[in-house]
Design a protein around this motif. Structure first.
Motif, mmCIF file in Angstrom:
data_model
loop_
_atom_site.group_PDB
_atom_site.id
_atom_site.type_symbol
_atom_site.label_atom_id
_atom_site.label_comp_id
_atom_site.label_asym_id
_atom_site.label_seq_id
_atom_site.Cartn_x
_atom_site.Cartn_y
_atom_site.Cartn_z
ATOM 1 N N SER A 9 -9.497 0.667 3.860
ATOM 2 C CA SER A 9 -8.995 -0.526 3.170
ATOM 3 C C SER A 9 -9.055 -1.825 3.963
ATOM 4 C CB SER A 9 -7.523 -0.299 2.793
ATOM 5 O OG SER A 9 -6.742 -0.243 3.982
ATOM 6 N N THR B 145 0.325 -0.002 0.327
ATOM 7 C CA THR B 145 0.130 -1.426 0.039
ATOM 8 C C THR B 145 1.468 -2.102 -0.264
ATOM 9 O OG1 THR B 145 -0.448 -0.775 -2.224
ATOM 10 C CG2 THR B 145 -2.263 -1.343 -0.777
ATOM 11 N N THR B 146 1.536 -3.365 0.118
ATOM 12 C CA THR B 146 2.725 -4.176 -0.173
ATOM 13 C C THR B 146 2.407 -4.976 -1.419
ATOM 14 O OG1 THR B 146 3.214 -4.297 2.161
ATOM 15 C CG2 THR B 146 4.274 -5.955 0.763
ATOM 16 N N ASN B 147 3.123 -4.688 -2.505
ATOM 17 C CA ASN B 147 2.733 -5.249 -3.804
ATOM 18 C C ASN B 147 3.650 -6.384 -4.265
ATOM 19 O OD1 ASN B 147 2.303 -1.847 -4.310
ATOM 20 N ND2 ASN B 147 0.555 -3.215 -4.209
ATOM 21 N N GLU B 148 4.405 -6.936 -3.339
ATOM 22 C CA GLU B 148 5.369 -7.978 -3.717
ATOM 23 C C GLU B 148 4.665 -9.182 -4.366
ATOM 24 O OE1 GLU B 148 7.659 -9.419 -0.400
ATOM 25 O OE2 GLU B 148 8.133 -11.217 -1.584
ATOM 26 N N THR B 149 5.170 -9.600 -5.497
ATOM 27 C CA THR B 149 4.604 -10.741 -6.206
ATOM 28 C C THR B 149 5.609 -11.204 -7.252
ATOM 29 O OG1 THR B 149 2.663 -11.517 -7.452
ATOM 30 C CG2 THR B 149 3.381 -9.265 -7.931
ATOM 31 N N ARG C 46 4.562 -17.832 -8.595
ATOM 32 C CA ARG C 46 4.785 -17.823 -7.150
ATOM 33 C C ARG C 46 4.075 -19.029 -6.531
ATOM 34 N NH1 ARG C 46 3.322 -12.685 -3.197
ATOM 35 N NH2 ARG C 46 4.551 -13.365 -1.418
ATOM 36 N N GLY D 272 -6.628 -9.241 -5.324
ATOM 37 C CA GLY D 272 -5.379 -8.700 -4.772
ATOM 38 C C GLY D 272 -4.237 -9.138 -5.669
ATOM 39 N N ASP E 200 -7.309 -5.199 -7.751
ATOM 40 C CA ASP E 200 -6.483 -4.697 -6.650
ATOM 41 C C ASP E 200 -7.007 -3.341 -6.206
ATOM 42 O OD1 ASP E 200 -3.540 -5.762 -5.652
ATOM 43 O OD2 ASP E 200 -3.851 -3.632 -5.235
ATOM 44 N N ILE F 82 -10.754 -2.866 -7.369
ATOM 45 C CA ILE F 82 -11.771 -3.320 -6.412
ATOM 46 C C ILE F 82 -11.187 -3.325 -5.003
ATOM 47 C CG2 ILE F 82 -13.196 -5.326 -5.685
ATOM 48 C CD1 ILE F 82 -14.222 -4.254 -8.314
ATOM 49 N N ASN F 83 -11.942 -2.724 -4.069
ATOM 50 C CA ASN F 83 -11.575 -2.787 -2.663
ATOM 51 C C ASN F 83 -12.287 -4.004 -2.057
ATOM 52 O OD1 ASN F 83 -11.207 -2.408 0.051
ATOM 53 N ND2 ASN F 83 -11.874 -0.266 0.063
ATOM 54 N N LEU F 84 -11.519 -4.956 -1.590
ATOM 55 C CA LEU F 84 -12.117 -6.231 -1.159
ATOM 56 C C LEU F 84 -13.031 -6.109 0.059
ATOM 57 C CD1 LEU F 84 -9.020 -8.570 -1.667
ATOM 58 C CD2 LEU F 84 -11.159 -8.630 -2.967
ATOM 59 N N ARG G 8 -4.319 -14.731 -2.592
ATOM 60 C CA ARG G 8 -3.093 -15.201 -1.946
ATOM 61 C C ARG G 8 -2.262 -14.016 -1.449
ATOM 62 N NH1 ARG G 8 0.089 -19.362 -5.451
ATOM 63 N NH2 ARG G 8 0.348 -17.563 -6.842
ATOM 64 N N ASN G 9 -1.816 -14.137 -0.207
ATOM 65 C CA ASN G 9 -0.939 -13.121 0.396
ATOM 66 C C ASN G 9 -1.596 -11.738 0.449
ATOM 67 O OD1 ASN G 9 1.253 -15.128 0.473
ATOM 68 N ND2 ASN G 9 1.143 -14.932 -1.743
#
Ligand SMILES: C[S@@+](CC[C@H](N)C(=O)[O-])C[C@H]1O[C@@H](n2cnc3c(N)ncnc32)[C@H](O)[C@@H]1O
Length: 280
Positions: free
Chosen positions: A24, A77-81, A85, A118, A149, A203-205, A223-224
């Motif tokens: 990742s 993964t950190t999915n905070e959103t 925002r 993302g 994501d 999608i894996n960036l 973003r983030n």
């Protein structure tokens, strides 16, 4: 749920760290060992494994490893959103979009593609679609908002489009009334008009081929996301995004992120306090 009473040794931490990084681009440094331990202990419990070493071997050698890698990515993964925002930055996005809409080249295509790279559980692409509806109500241009994501679990939520009041805390009552159907006191379903403007892809960036499949965009918001990468992964991801932008297209990063030491291909174009990047 009872978690197995296991410790993550340095040796297995390093192996897991490398495995995750290879898949990742997400980099867990020494300080984040505890975080990884906490996030993965649930997987051990679900798989009925008694150690992280067994879990690492499962990820490497089990016939079910591909399914488990998806679960791994969902877990780490950190999915905070949230909706709306960083509103000042989104207002700059709308200013930029107005410029793009009035560019002569749009007259022939009548199509604008925007990518939320993302996008986690979908708040960012839906916010963009709502802001487009609010700012270009009678436009004859077709706006496509694509969210992507690496976490399938996050994307499943995005596709459902049902949100609670906490993630909508920055949305006005008017906006909620206009674009959501209230299911109950704490569940709001995004309406069909906004859903139709938006599509989601896994999608894996860091995967150049996967990113290429999305085709080209006028504006990208990432973003983030790159805060979780080391410099080498950042370079790869940003280069993939660069290739996905039309000439003259724009890139927005999170407010704590920059392309310093990452890429010199973009031109930094100041827009008030919001830095943004243009492909030239
Ligand atoms: C903190 S969220 C950001 C969400 C949204 N962009 C925002 O600013 O509110 C970061 C997202 O990046 C995703 N992500 C991390 N590494 C990724 C990768 N290699 N490819 C695609 N998405 C990735 C995570 O799954 C997570 O949902």
């Amino acid at each position: 749920m009872e978690y197995p009473n296991t410790n993550l040794s340095d040796e297995i931490f390093n192996k897991l760290k490398e495995l995750i990084y290879g898949i990742s681009g997400i980099y867990f440094n020494e300080q984040k060992k505890y975080l990884l331990e906490t996030r993965l202990s649930r997987r051990l419990s679900i798989l009925n494994l008694s150690s992280f070493e067994d879990y690492y071997n499962f990820l490497r050698y089990s016939p079910k490893k591909n399914t488990e890698i998806k679960e791994l990515l969902n877990s780490i993964t950190t999915n905070e959103t949230s909706f709306f925002r960083d509103l000042p930055q989104l207002n700059v996005f709308i200013d930029i979009l107005k410029q793009v809409v009035s560019a002569p080249s749009i007259n022939s295509s009548k199509k604008i593609r925007i990518w939320s790279a993302g996008c986690s559980t979908g708040e960012e692409p839906y916010t963009i679609a709502i802001m487009i509806k609010e700012n270009f109500p009678f436009s004859n241009i077709k706006f496509n908002v694509i969210g992507s994501d690496i976490s399938e679990k996050a994307l499943d939520s995005a596709k459902k489009g049902i949100y609670n009041s906490y993630t909508l805390r920055n949305a006005s009552e008017d906006i909620i009334k206009k674009y959501f159907n209230k299911i109950d006191d704490d569940a709001f379903d995004i309406n069909g008009e906004i859903k139709n403007m938006t599509s989601f892809f896994n999608i894996n960036l860091i995967d150049t081929k996967e990113v290429k499949n999305l085709n080209v965009f006028d504006i990208v918001l990432c973003r983030n996301v790159i805060i979780y990468f080391d410099d080498s992964s950042k370079k790869r991801v940003i280069s993939n995004i660069y290739e996905s932008l039309k000439m003259g297209g724009y890139l927005f990063l999170g407010h704590s992120e920059s392309l310093h030491f990452v890429s010199t291909s973009f031109k930094l174009v100041g827009f008030g306090k919001t830095p943004l990047y243009r492909k030239e």
